[in-house]
Design a protein around this motif. Structure first.
Motif, PDB file in Angstrom:
ATOM      1  N   LYS A   4       0.824  -1.195   0.000  1.00  0.00           N
ATOM      2  CA  LYS A   4       0.000   0.000   0.000  1.00  0.00           C
ATOM      3  C   LYS A   4       0.865   1.256   0.000  1.00  0.00           C
ATOM      4  O   LYS A   4       1.848   1.354   0.715  1.00  0.00           O
ATOM      5  CB  LYS A   4      -0.901  -0.005   1.232  1.00  0.00           C
ATOM      6  CG  LYS A   4      -1.840   1.190   1.309  1.00  0.00           C
ATOM      7  CD  LYS A   4      -2.708   1.114   2.553  1.00  0.00           C
ATOM      8  CE  LYS A   4      -3.629   2.322   2.635  1.00  0.00           C
ATOM      9  NZ  LYS A   4      -4.480   2.264   3.857  1.00  0.00           N
ATOM     10  N   THR A   5       0.454   2.225  -0.816  1.00  0.00           N
ATOM     11  CA  THR A   5       1.147   3.504  -0.857  1.00  0.00           C
ATOM     12  C   THR A   5       0.842   4.284   0.415  1.00  0.00           C
ATOM     13  O   THR A   5      -0.310   4.412   0.821  1.00  0.00           O
ATOM     14  CB  THR A   5       0.697   4.322  -2.084  1.00  0.00           C
ATOM     15  OG1 THR A   5       1.017   3.590  -3.267  1.00  0.00           O
ATOM     16  CG2 THR A   5       1.393   5.671  -2.116  1.00  0.00           C
ATOM     17  N   THR A   6       1.904   4.803   1.046  1.00  0.00           N
ATOM     18  CA  THR A   6       1.712   5.550   2.281  1.00  0.00           C
ATOM     19  C   THR A   6       1.841   7.056   2.076  1.00  0.00           C
ATOM     20  O   THR A   6       1.376   7.832   2.897  1.00  0.00           O
ATOM     21  CB  THR A   6       2.734   5.108   3.339  1.00  0.00           C
ATOM     22  OG1 THR A   6       4.059   5.307   2.807  1.00  0.00           O
ATOM     23  CG2 THR A   6       2.564   3.635   3.672  1.00  0.00           C
ATOM     24  N   GLU A   7       2.498   7.475   0.991  1.00  0.00           N
ATOM     25  CA  GLU A   7       2.621   8.893   0.684  1.00  0.00           C
ATOM     26  C   GLU A   7       3.081   9.046  -0.764  1.00  0.00           C
ATOM     27  O   GLU A   7       3.360   8.061  -1.450  1.00  0.00           O
ATOM     28  CB  GLU A   7       3.627   9.567   1.617  1.00  0.00           C
ATOM     29  CG  GLU A   7       5.040   9.011   1.483  1.00  0.00           C
ATOM     30  CD  GLU A   7       6.040   9.750   2.361  1.00  0.00           C
ATOM     31  OE1 GLU A   7       6.322  10.935   2.058  1.00  0.00           O
ATOM     32  OE2 GLU A   7       6.539   9.139   3.323  1.00  0.00           O
ATOM     33  N   THR A   8       3.157  10.266  -1.235  1.00  0.00           N
ATOM     34  CA  THR A   8       3.688  10.540  -2.569  1.00  0.00           C
ATOM     35  C   THR A   8       4.657  11.711  -2.466  1.00  0.00           C
ATOM     36  O   THR A   8       4.593  12.521  -1.541  1.00  0.00           O
ATOM     37  CB  THR A   8       2.570  10.894  -3.572  1.00  0.00           C
ATOM     38  OG1 THR A   8       1.874  12.059  -3.111  1.00  0.00           O
ATOM     39  CG2 THR A   8       1.602   9.737  -3.750  1.00  0.00           C
ATOM     40  N   HIS A  10       6.769  14.681  -5.130  1.00  0.00           N
ATOM     41  CA  HIS A  10       6.927  15.232  -6.466  1.00  0.00           C
ATOM     42  C   HIS A  10       8.412  15.242  -6.817  1.00  0.00           C
ATOM     43  O   HIS A  10       9.243  15.711  -6.039  1.00  0.00           O
ATOM     44  CB  HIS A  10       6.346  16.646  -6.532  1.00  0.00           C
ATOM     45  CG  HIS A  10       4.849  16.663  -6.522  1.00  0.00           C
ATOM     46  ND1 HIS A  10       4.088  16.528  -7.660  1.00  0.00           N
ATOM     47  CD2 HIS A  10       3.966  16.787  -5.498  1.00  0.00           C
ATOM     48  CE1 HIS A  10       2.811  16.578  -7.344  1.00  0.00           C
ATOM     49  NE2 HIS A  10       2.704  16.735  -6.035  1.00  0.00           N
ATOM     50  N   GLU A  28       4.777  12.638 -10.003  1.00  0.00           N
ATOM     51  CA  GLU A  28       4.399  12.233  -8.654  1.00  0.00           C
ATOM     52  C   GLU A  28       4.795  10.777  -8.448  1.00  0.00           C
ATOM     53  O   GLU A  28       4.343   9.887  -9.174  1.00  0.00           O
ATOM     54  CB  GLU A  28       2.889  12.415  -8.450  1.00  0.00           C
ATOM     55  CG  GLU A  28       2.440  12.187  -7.023  1.00  0.00           C
ATOM     56  CD  GLU A  28       0.969  12.506  -6.814  1.00  0.00           C
ATOM     57  OE1 GLU A  28       0.659  13.535  -6.195  1.00  0.00           O
ATOM     58  OE2 GLU A  28       0.130  11.707  -7.301  1.00  0.00           O
ATOM     59  N   ARG A  29       5.645  10.538  -7.460  1.00  0.00           N
ATOM     60  CA  ARG A  29       6.144   9.190  -7.175  1.00  0.00           C
ATOM     61  C   ARG A  29       5.457   8.630  -5.934  1.00  0.00           C
ATOM     62  O   ARG A  29       5.339   9.317  -4.912  1.00  0.00           O
ATOM     63  CB  ARG A  29       7.652   9.220  -6.928  1.00  0.00           C
ATOM     64  CG  ARG A  29       8.482   9.913  -8.002  1.00  0.00           C
ATOM     65  CD  ARG A  29       8.672   9.037  -9.196  1.00  0.00           C
ATOM     66  NE  ARG A  29       9.575   9.657 -10.164  1.00  0.00           N
ATOM     67  CZ  ARG A  29       9.762   9.211 -11.387  1.00  0.00           C
ATOM     68  NH1 ARG A  29       9.121   8.122 -11.798  1.00  0.00           N
ATOM     69  NH2 ARG A  29      10.582   9.826 -12.213  1.00  0.00           N
ATOM     70  N   GLU A  30       5.033   7.392  -6.010  1.00  0.00           N
ATOM     71  CA  GLU A  30       4.463   6.717  -4.856  1.00  0.00           C
ATOM     72  C   GLU A  30       5.575   6.236  -3.928  1.00  0.00           C
ATOM     73  O   GLU A  30       6.615   5.758  -4.379  1.00  0.00           O
ATOM     74  CB  GLU A  30       3.623   5.518  -5.296  1.00  0.00           C
ATOM     75  CG  GLU A  30       2.409   5.869  -6.133  1.00  0.00           C
ATOM     76  CD  GLU A  30       1.613   4.629  -6.500  1.00  0.00           C
ATOM     77  OE1 GLU A  30       2.162   3.503  -6.356  1.00  0.00           O
ATOM     78  OE2 GLU A  30       0.456   4.775  -6.923  1.00  0.00           O
ATOM     79  N   VAL A  31       5.344   6.379  -2.641  1.00  0.00           N
ATOM     80  CA  VAL A  31       6.293   5.884  -1.644  1.00  0.00           C
ATOM     81  C   VAL A  31       5.600   4.780  -0.851  1.00  0.00           C
ATOM     82  O   VAL A  31       4.733   5.035  -0.019  1.00  0.00           O
ATOM     83  CB  VAL A  31       6.754   7.009  -0.702  1.00  0.00           C
ATOM     84  CG1 VAL A  31       7.835   6.476   0.251  1.00  0.00           C
ATOM     85  CG2 VAL A  31       7.280   8.196  -1.493  1.00  0.00           C
ATOM     86  N   ARG A  32       5.981   3.553  -1.135  1.00  0.00           N
ATOM     87  CA  ARG A  32       5.348   2.422  -0.475  1.00  0.00           C
ATOM     88  C   ARG A  32       6.115   2.010   0.788  1.00  0.00           C
ATOM     89  O   ARG A  32       7.238   2.437   1.013  1.00  0.00           O
ATOM     90  CB  ARG A  32       5.260   1.237  -1.445  1.00  0.00           C
ATOM     91  CG  ARG A  32       4.360   1.516  -2.639  1.00  0.00           C
ATOM     92  CD  ARG A  32       4.173   0.275  -3.489  1.00  0.00           C
ATOM     93  NE  ARG A  32       5.246   0.108  -4.470  1.00  0.00           N
ATOM     94  CZ  ARG A  32       5.877  -1.036  -4.709  1.00  0.00           C
ATOM     95  NH1 ARG A  32       5.573  -2.113  -4.011  1.00  0.00           N
ATOM     96  NH2 ARG A  32       6.813  -1.111  -5.628  1.00  0.00           N
TER      97      ARG A  32
END
Length: 364
Positions: A4-8, A10, A28-32
């Motif tokens: 699950k992605t917890t934040e994003t 730029h 925008e990059r997902e931070v899992r």
């Protein structure tokens, strides 16, 4: 299933869109979970980057991979994420090889033969590689699995640490013959950065001195930099009558691969080992008759994994090794803050092909 992605975040990303053209993107990059965010600070240009930038790859390859941010040799600073071992502000080396099980949030045995340990772990069929089908280091925020971000020892400066990727590739290739290296005679073909760092790893990591290490090249000024090895000019050396060796490492690539590989076959002993590291876009004819008659084993290697970085950084803590590597560090670093800066640096590196590496100092 991906975590699950917890934040994003730029990321100001400098992507190659077509040969010689770099454009800016805000992505925008997902931070899992289990991933960290790194701000690249220093990178160096590889010949692989120049082949993309100069349009020297096949058109179908460029069409498939572009647009894409280049660069896979670099370091940075941890600025966030969801890792458990790294802290913000920590200096780190970026590992460009991303195993599929980390990217896809699964156990290694669920991924592929490489991740299961059935073949070498740097050949995952579901993985990624920065700057080769996956956006590379030329971006303000790069999101990576935490195991692919390795702390830099205090004793290793930034200018040395940025060479860890290329050193790790050489180290990984040599692991194939590591049990032989305590007694083997070794020849390296190539007087460029890959040949130099391969010879450096043979000397500093595997303790091979000049009496057992010979480097073959075509430019005397470059060979003179190899102070820890015996050197020979390929134009004048008699490969038919010369001293035979146990291991040959080919580090030339391109149009010189054919001559280097076949000269290496000439000087290999029966039962010897040939390690091919140089990349060529075209098929390379080799002397298979002597390969068969001598029982030569051919190894191919061009990428490393995180475990190799850990070993190389340990070797880099040695001051003698640092002195050797400093010969590749340029006198000046090129500042990069926008697309035009990176394009200019790539154009210059493509035109001049200096022996020393080209370093990019990011100012985001």
């Amino acid at each position: 299933m991906a975590a699950k992605t917890t934040e994003t975040v730029h990321s100001h990303t400098l992507r190659l869109t077509q040969p010689h053209v770099i454009q800016s993107y805000d992505i925008e990059r997902e931070v899992r979970k289990g991933f960290v965010v790194v701000e690249p600070t220093l990178a160096s240009i590889c010949h692989a980057d120049l082949r993309y930038f100069g349009g020297l790859r096949k058109p179908e390859v460029l069409a498939k991979k572009l647009p894409m941010a280049l660069l896979h040799e670099g370091i940075g600073t941890v600025v966030g994420g969801n890792g458990v071992h790294l802290t913000e502000g920590e200096r780190v080396v970026i590992v460009p090889y991303l195993p599929g099980y980390l990217l896809n949030d699964m156990q290694p045995e669920q991924c592929c033969p490489a991740c299961r340990g059935e073949i070498a772990d740097n050949y995952c069929s579901h993985g990624g590689f920065l700057g080769s089908g996956t956006d590379g280091i030329a971006q303000r925020r790069i999101v990576l699995p935490e195991p692919c971000v390795i702390p830099i020892p205090e004793a290793v400066s930034n200018e040395i640490a940025v060479l860890a990727e290329l050193c790790s590739v050489s180290y990984r290739a040599l692991r194939a013959v590591a049990p032989l290296l305590d007694k083997a005679r070794v020849a390296v073909f190539g007087d460029g950065p890959v040949g130099y760092l391969t010879a450096a790893m043979l000397h500093h990591a595997f303790r091979i001195d000049r009496d057992r290490l010979t480097v073959f090249g075509a430019v005397r000024e470059k060979l003179d930099e190899f102070t820890f090895a015996t050197t020979e000019m390929v134009q004048t050396y008699d490969f038919q009558a010369g001293e035979q060796v146990d291991v040959v490492v080919e580090c030339t690539g391109g149009r010189f691969s054919e001559s280097a590989i076949n000269q290496g076959i000439d000087i290999l002993k029966r039962g010897g080992h040939l390690i091919a590291m140089g990349v060529s876009e075209d098929l390379v004819p080799i002397n298979t008759r002597d390969v068969l008659e001598k029982g030569i084993t051919i190894h191919g290697s061009s990428r490393s994994s995180a475990s190799d970085f850990h070993e190389v950084l340990r070797v880099m803590e040695n001051t003698d090794c640092q002195d050797t590597l400093k010969r590749l560090v340029p006198d000046e670093f090129i500042g990069v803050s926008k697309a035009e800066d990176l394009a200019g640096a790539m154009d210059s590196a493509l035109a001049h092909r200096d022996w020393k590496k080209t370093y990019l100092d990011f100012h985001w």
